[in-house]
Write an enzyme that holds these catalytic residues in place. Structure first.
Site, PDB file in Angstrom:
ATOM      1  N   THR A 131       1.016  -1.064   0.018  1.00 39.37           N
ATOM      2  CA  THR A 131      -0.140  -0.021  -0.169  1.00 39.37           C
ATOM      3  C   THR A 131       0.919   1.262   0.032  1.00 39.37           C
ATOM      4  OG1 THR A 131      -1.412   1.151   1.312  1.00 39.37           O
ATOM      5  CG2 THR A 131      -0.013  -0.079   2.442  1.00 39.37           C
ATOM      6  N   ASP A 132       0.126   2.343  -0.518  1.00 40.37           N
ATOM      7  CA  ASP A 132       1.063   3.433  -0.495  1.00 40.37           C
ATOM      8  C   ASP A 132       0.870   4.148   1.049  1.00 40.37           C
ATOM      9  OD1 ASP A 132      -1.720   4.409  -0.161  1.00 40.37           O
ATOM     10  OD2 ASP A 132      -1.678   5.770  -1.628  1.00 40.37           O
ATOM     11  N   GLU A 133       0.271   3.478   1.803  1.00 40.28           N
ATOM     12  CA  GLU A 133       0.399   4.022   3.290  1.00 40.28           C
ATOM     13  C   GLU A 133       1.553   4.096   3.966  1.00 40.28           C
ATOM     14  OE1 GLU A 133      -3.292   3.417   5.685  1.00 40.28           O
ATOM     15  OE2 GLU A 133      -4.582   3.654   3.973  1.00 40.28           O
ATOM     16  N   TYR A 156      -1.952  -0.134  10.785  1.00 44.97           N
ATOM     17  CA  TYR A 156      -2.229  -1.136   9.849  1.00 44.97           C
ATOM     18  C   TYR A 156      -0.973  -0.606   8.743  1.00 44.97           C
ATOM     19  CZ  TYR A 156      -3.425  -1.604   4.616  1.00 44.97           C
ATOM     20  OH  TYR A 156      -3.399  -1.783   3.185  1.00 44.97           O
ATOM     21  N   LYS A 160       2.122  -3.307   7.334  1.00 44.99           N
ATOM     22  CA  LYS A 160       2.233  -3.408   6.058  1.00 44.99           C
ATOM     23  C   LYS A 160       4.052  -2.953   5.593  1.00 44.99           C
ATOM     24  CE  LYS A 160      -0.014  -4.642   2.963  1.00 44.99           C
ATOM     25  NZ  LYS A 160      -0.508  -5.794   2.408  1.00 44.99           N
TER      26      LYS A 160
HETATM   27  P1  NAD Z   1      -9.620  -7.357   1.897  1.00 42.00           P
HETATM   28  O1  NAD Z   1     -10.012  -6.933   3.463  1.00 42.00           O
HETATM   29  O2  NAD Z   1     -11.022  -7.029   1.162  1.00 42.00           O
HETATM   30  O3  NAD Z   1      -9.485  -8.887   1.970  1.00 42.00           O
HETATM   31  C1  NAD Z   1      -8.223  -9.566   2.547  1.00 42.00           C
HETATM   32  C2  NAD Z   1      -8.611 -10.802   2.270  1.00 42.00           C
HETATM   33  O4  NAD Z   1      -7.476 -11.490   3.039  1.00 42.00           O
HETATM   34  C3  NAD Z   1      -9.785 -11.452   2.706  1.00 42.00           C
HETATM   35  O5  NAD Z   1     -10.326 -12.327   1.744  1.00 42.00           O
HETATM   36  C4  NAD Z   1      -9.366 -12.320   4.110  1.00 42.00           C
HETATM   37  O6  NAD Z   1     -10.191 -13.467   4.168  1.00 42.00           O
HETATM   38  C5  NAD Z   1      -8.068 -12.731   3.776  1.00 42.00           C
HETATM   39  N1  NAD Z   1      -7.270 -12.850   4.920  1.00 42.00           N
HETATM   40  C6  NAD Z   1      -7.075 -12.122   6.062  1.00 42.00           C
HETATM   41  N2  NAD Z   1      -6.262 -12.553   7.071  1.00 42.00           N
HETATM   42  C7  NAD Z   1      -6.065 -13.756   6.479  1.00 42.00           C
HETATM   43  C8  NAD Z   1      -5.263 -14.940   7.156  1.00 42.00           C
HETATM   44  N3  NAD Z   1      -4.756 -14.680   8.332  1.00 42.00           N
HETATM   45  N4  NAD Z   1      -4.829 -15.982   6.471  1.00 42.00           N
HETATM   46  C9  NAD Z   1      -5.532 -15.890   5.141  1.00 42.00           C
HETATM   47  N5  NAD Z   1      -6.216 -15.080   4.547  1.00 42.00           N
HETATM   48  C10 NAD Z   1      -6.501 -14.020   5.397  1.00 42.00           C
HETATM   49  O7  NAD Z   1      -8.468  -6.455   1.273  1.00 42.00           O
HETATM   50  P2  NAD Z   1      -8.214  -5.616   0.121  1.00 42.00           P
HETATM   51  O8  NAD Z   1      -8.698  -4.378   0.169  1.00 42.00           O
HETATM   52  O9  NAD Z   1      -8.779  -6.377  -1.266  1.00 42.00           O
HETATM   53  O10 NAD Z   1      -6.660  -5.658   0.132  1.00 42.00           O
HETATM   54  C11 NAD Z   1      -5.813  -6.861  -0.657  1.00 42.00           C
HETATM   55  C12 NAD Z   1      -4.320  -6.278  -0.361  1.00 42.00           C
HETATM   56  O11 NAD Z   1      -4.238  -5.135  -1.076  1.00 42.00           O
HETATM   57  C13 NAD Z   1      -4.017  -6.166   1.035  1.00 42.00           C
HETATM   58  O12 NAD Z   1      -2.666  -6.578   1.364  1.00 42.00           O
HETATM   59  C14 NAD Z   1      -4.066  -4.608   1.087  1.00 42.00           C
HETATM   60  O13 NAD Z   1      -3.064  -4.113   2.428  1.00 42.00           O
HETATM   61  C15 NAD Z   1      -3.665  -4.195  -0.202  1.00 42.00           C
HETATM   62  N6  NAD Z   1      -3.864  -3.020  -0.734  1.00 42.00           N
HETATM   63  C16 NAD Z   1      -5.384  -2.589  -0.512  1.00 42.00           C
HETATM   64  C17 NAD Z   1      -5.808  -1.381  -1.198  1.00 42.00           C
HETATM   65  C18 NAD Z   1      -7.377  -0.862  -0.878  1.00 42.00           C
HETATM   66  O14 NAD Z   1      -7.733   0.215  -1.240  1.00 42.00           O
HETATM   67  N7  NAD Z   1      -8.371  -1.594  -0.567  1.00 42.00           N
HETATM   68  C19 NAD Z   1      -4.910  -0.735  -1.775  1.00 42.00           C
HETATM   69  C20 NAD Z   1      -3.482  -0.922  -1.596  1.00 42.00           C
HETATM   70  C21 NAD Z   1      -3.183  -2.062  -1.155  1.00 42.00           C
HETATM   71  O1  DAU Z   2      -4.203   3.997   0.442  1.00 42.43           O
HETATM   72  C1  DAU Z   2      -4.404   2.605   0.235  1.00 42.43           C
HETATM   73  C2  DAU Z   2      -5.103   2.219   1.488  1.00 42.43           C
HETATM   74  O2  DAU Z   2      -6.641   2.568   1.403  1.00 42.43           O
HETATM   75  C3  DAU Z   2      -5.298   0.610   1.627  1.00 42.43           C
HETATM   76  O3  DAU Z   2      -3.985   0.098   2.049  1.00 42.43           O
HETATM   77  C4  DAU Z   2      -6.401   0.187   2.793  1.00 42.43           C
HETATM   78  O4  DAU Z   2      -6.114  -1.093   2.658  1.00 42.43           O
HETATM   79  C5  DAU Z   2      -7.598   0.668   2.301  1.00 42.43           C
HETATM   80  O5  DAU Z   2      -8.524   0.348   3.490  1.00 42.43           O
HETATM   81  C6  DAU Z   2      -7.524   2.008   2.199  1.00 42.43           C
HETATM   82  O6  DAU Z   2      -7.208   3.017   3.425  1.00 42.43           O
HETATM   83  P1  DAU Z   2      -8.085   4.414   3.833  1.00 42.43           P
HETATM   84  O7  DAU Z   2      -7.977   4.533   5.417  1.00 42.43           O
HETATM   85  O8  DAU Z   2      -7.611   5.659   3.095  1.00 42.43           O
HETATM   86  O9  DAU Z   2      -9.679   3.916   3.450  1.00 42.43           O
HETATM   87  P2  DAU Z   2     -11.012   4.192   4.029  1.00 42.43           P
HETATM   88  O10 DAU Z   2     -12.097   3.701   3.101  1.00 42.43           O
HETATM   89  O11 DAU Z   2     -11.215   3.463   5.623  1.00 42.43           O
HETATM   90  O12 DAU Z   2     -10.879   5.699   4.388  1.00 42.43           O
HETATM   91  C7  DAU Z   2     -10.911   6.773   3.293  1.00 42.43           C
HETATM   92  C8  DAU Z   2     -10.991   7.896   3.741  1.00 42.43           C
HETATM   93  O13 DAU Z   2     -12.134   8.292   4.062  1.00 42.43           O
HETATM   94  C9  DAU Z   2     -10.049   8.228   4.810  1.00 42.43           C
HETATM   95  O14 DAU Z   2      -9.482   9.645   4.781  1.00 42.43           O
HETATM   96  C10 DAU Z   2     -10.888   7.912   6.016  1.00 42.43           C
HETATM   97  C11 DAU Z   2     -12.146   8.617   5.539  1.00 42.43           C
HETATM   98  N1  DAU Z   2     -13.423   8.076   6.107  1.00 42.43           N
HETATM   99  C12 DAU Z   2     -13.664   6.443   6.232  1.00 42.43           C
HETATM  100  C13 DAU Z   2     -14.649   6.087   6.494  1.00 42.43           C
HETATM  101  C14 DAU Z   2     -14.818   4.390   6.851  1.00 42.43           C
HETATM  102  C15 DAU Z   2     -14.521   8.852   6.492  1.00 42.43           C
HETATM  103  O15 DAU Z   2     -14.401  10.133   6.427  1.00 42.43           O
HETATM  104  N2  DAU Z   2     -15.641   8.176   6.965  1.00 42.43           N
HETATM  105  C16 DAU Z   2     -15.817   6.759   7.174  1.00 42.43           C
HETATM  106  O16 DAU Z   2     -16.803   6.389   7.425  1.00 42.43           O
END
Ligand code: NAD
Ligand code: DAU
Length: 348
Positions: A131-133, A156, A160
């Site tokens: 992630t970019d975080e 988180y 990562k």
């Molecule tokens: P998600 O939470 O939707 O899915 C995570 C999956 O991992 C689920 O299917 C869950 O069952 C599985 N999992 C969790 N713990 C586990 C364990 N201990 N053993 C086996 N499986 C397990 O997540 P996502 O949003 O699809 O993100 C996927 C990946 O991409 C993550 O590594 C996240 O850090 C990264 N990522 C997400 C975003 C985003 O915006 N969602 C952006 C950048 C990177």
């Molecule tokens: O940048 C990549 C990341 O983006 C991934 O690595 C993470 O897995 C993914 O969850 C996401 O993280 P964020 O914290 O940015 O996503 P989230 O959707 O939780 O929140 C987006 C923005 O909105 C953040 O600034 C927090 C704000 N927010 C979020 C929720 C859930 C609100 O204002 N209200 C809310 O209820």
């Protein structure tokens, strides 16, 4: 050697899009989806490919070292694309240890299983989806580059960042071929409705409050999930081992503007009065340690590997809203926990 690719977290949001892409695009590859099916893992996301011959599912936890070894042996795994993780920042604030277990220890367990199984490390790839975080928070100027120093701010992102370091350590220490990509915020179908966009669409439909943290001034860079999957495909096949690639949408939005836009789109699609849903916007207590701004410079990936986001945000967000409005049942199932019965009914 015929490829047998282990995709972890394939029942989650991004993982399910990636599994579908690989299973359909590469019929000669064996695709093994390893997932422990936490609250975020939903096999219903994979209905359209579950009968395909080149697809296999293994319900295994990353903390189960023996289980991981067996999967590598059973399917003769040649490569890994690792997505399984605890992914929600708010959950990491209330339960950091769960993130250390899955994201740090789980990743090290997976690296060990790969190292043990791949007697010669040449010819295998361990791809870590990150992630970019990990880069921390930006103020108003600048972008995250691959060379930006790590500065994670939440439990988180700290977990990562740690898993990224372990992947690089395995490359440096044992000669494992690795690659890492760091992506910005994804949106699209099948995202668990704890994240901002699906949460808001669901709440607007149900006329519930839209919780905006702080003043809604925080900025995120949004990318359609299928564009992220396409970038992983390109990096997996053409990326240089040992490298890092940033993936992003060049698409920055303040949270308040995204929430307002969603209100407008849903009102239009449901034939509600203009401005009706915006009344649901509620400013609530800010997230602890809330990162102000993320913005990715995806220039390296574009220049070196020719990837670009294919979907304009205006189109992607319309598609996303349409999907959630058409899939009320999916939302009901994931919010009630009903979806978890799917594994028992289909696989047992
Ligand atoms: P998600 O939470 O939707 O899915 C995570 C999956 O991992 C689920 O299917 C869950 O069952 C599985 N999992 C969790 N713990 C586990 C364990 N201990 N053993 C086996 N499986 C397990 O997540 P996502 O949003 O699809 O993100 C996927 C990946 O991409 C993550 O590594 C996240 O850090 C990264 N990522 C997400 C975003 C985003 O915006 N969602 C952006 C950048 C990177
Ligand atoms: O940048 C990549 C990341 O983006 C991934 O690595 C993470 O897995 C993914 O969850 C996401 O993280 P964020 O914290 O940015 O996503 P989230 O959707 O939780 O929140 C987006 C923005 O909105 C953040 O600034 C927090 C704000 N927010 C979020 C929720 C859930 C609100 O204002 N209200 C809310 O209820």
């Amino acid at each position: 050697m015929k490829k047998s690719i282990l995709i972890t977290g394939g029942a989650g949001f991004i993982g399910s899009h990636l599994v579908k892409l690989f299973v359909n695009k590469y019929p000669d590859y064996t695709i093994v989806n390893l997932d422990s099916l936490t609250y975020a893992g939903n096999l219903e996301n994979l209905k359209e490919i579950e009968e395909k011959d080149n697809y296999h599912f293994e319900k295994v936890d990353l903390l189960d070292e023996k289980g991981l070894e067996e999967v590598f042996k059973k399917h003769q795994i040649t490569d890994v694309v690792h997505l399984a993780a605890e992914s929600h920042v708010d959950r990491s604030i209330s339960d950091p240890l769960a993130f250390v277990k899955t994201n740090v220890i789980g990743t090290v367990n997976l690296l060990n299983a790969a190292k043990t199984s791949w007697k010669k490390l040449d010819g295998h790839l361990f791809y870590h989806v990150s992630t970019d975080e990990v880069y921390g928070s930006l103020d108003d100027g600048g972008f995250f580059l691959e060379t930006t120093a790590y500065d994670p701010q939440s439990p988180y992102s700290a977990s990562k960042a740690s898993s990224d370091h372990f992947v690089r350590a395995y490359a440096n220490t044992y000669g494992m071929k690795t690659v890492i990509s760091n992506c910005s915020n994804n949106y699209g179908p099948n995202q668990f409705p704890e994240k901002l966009i699906p949460l808001c669409i669901n709440n607007i439909r149900n006329r519930k409050a839209l919780p905006v943290y702080g003043k809604g001034e925080n900025v995120r860079d949004w990318l359609y999930v299928e564009d992220h999957a396409a970038a992983i495909d390109v990096i997996f096949h053409n990326g240089t081992t040992g490298e890092t690639y940033n993936i992003g949408g060049w698409n920055e939005w303040k949270n308040i503007d995204i929430v307002t836009l969603l209100c407008e789109i849903v009102d239009r699609k449901l034939g509600r009065e203009e401005g009706e849903s915006a009344k649901l916007i509620t400013f609530v207590k800010d997230r602890a340690g809330h990162d102000l701004r993320y913005a990715i410079d995806a220039g390296k990936l574009e220049k070196e590997l020719g990837w670009k986001p294919s979907l304009q945000f205006e189109e992607g967000i319309e598609k996303t809203v349409d999907w959630y409005l058409a899939n009320e049942e999916w939302l009901k199932n994931v919010t009630s926990g009903e979806y978890q019965k799917y594994y028992d009914e289909y696989y047992e």
